[in-house]
Design an enzyme around this catalytic site. Sequence first.
Site, short mmCIF file in Angstrom:
data_model
loop_
_atom_site.label_atom_id
_atom_site.label_comp_id
_atom_site.label_asym_id
_atom_site.label_seq_id
_atom_site.Cartn_x
_atom_site.Cartn_y
_atom_site.Cartn_z
CG ASN A 92 -1.97 1.03 1.25
OD1 ASN A 92 -2.76 1.11 0.31
ND2 ASN A 92 -2.03 1.84 2.29
CG HIS A 109 -4.13 10.24 0.76
ND1 HIS A 109 -5.32 10.29 1.45
CD2 HIS A 109 -3.41 9.23 1.31
CE1 HIS A 109 -5.33 9.34 2.37
NE2 HIS A 109 -4.19 8.67 2.30
#
Length: 352
Positions: A205, A241
């Site tokens: 991740n 993000h």
Amino acid sequence: MKVTILTAALAAVPASLAAPTKGHEGKTRGLDDLAKRAGLLYFGTAIDNPFSSPKAVDPKYQEIARNSHEFGQVTPANGQKWMYIEPERNVFNYTYGDAIIKPAKKNGQMRRCHNLLWHSQLPDWLTSKNYTKPELLSIMENHIKHEASYYKNECYAWDVVNEAFNEDGTLREDLWLWTIGPDYMEYAFKFARKYAGHGTKLYYNDYNIERIQNKSTAVVNLVKTFRKKGVPIDGVGLQAHFTTGSTPSYEDQLANINRFNSLGVEVALTELDVRVSLPDSPEKQAQQAKDYAASVKACKDAKNCVGVTVWDFWDPVSWVPGVFAGKGNACLWAEDFTKKPAYYAVADALRN
């Protein structure tokens, strides 16, 4: 957020999106219902614990978070990180993780577990001492053994290693690299498979790997190396993000996801949010809606992107203002719990 901003922005929302969709039994369809109908496994959210985000006890927040029509999957934002799970060496505390995982299980929501190994949010006992490689490997295995075993069969996926690369594609200098060496990730994934079992997906991740560039290419090479060596890896998490107006295009994200899929691993958007430069405005919310939609549509249209997780859904509990000065309003629900234009854009992306 000022009501006038939200009202003006909503004026631009197509009439077809202003009303919620109804299911066959008359129940309101939320984002997870739409995601499943579109072929995804879930649309989910990270949820924070009241210990780190006191506003998370708000009854309305909890009601939405536990609504499986909106969120079919839940991720603990902080409660499973090392500093809370093993605050003292060989002393394990699952209270904060359980506060998210147990209600989600009761509600029939899938769980993504986050995370087993990271350079941040480590306890002082771990970072204040120098270790030999065998010592730190023993500590790593012991931690993964306890946490992964405790949550065995509770997690659809584990983020096994989090954020190991720099922007240029080199490995991040941290405790694990300094002491164990570049193969520390191989150990982590092997330990995770050993103790989490074969039914749990193991993910790498990271952020800023949503388009094709040096950092995402480094992760591609990691997957190739793991595959060649027989190191277990099932998925790559694209944190996503983003900042309003500079989000990678739909085409860029789709090409990048498909590149990972071609290696035989699944992909998920694991921490999606789109922050706004404050003060907010109707124009910024309209752009934010487009940015959210581009990411969700790319996942939906990819070969094997299994789902989307937003990194919390309500602006007052977002991590963004505390990390990025002058930025905020990154979530799908506004402070007054009004659904923002981005919510409706995501719903539209899942429908079409």
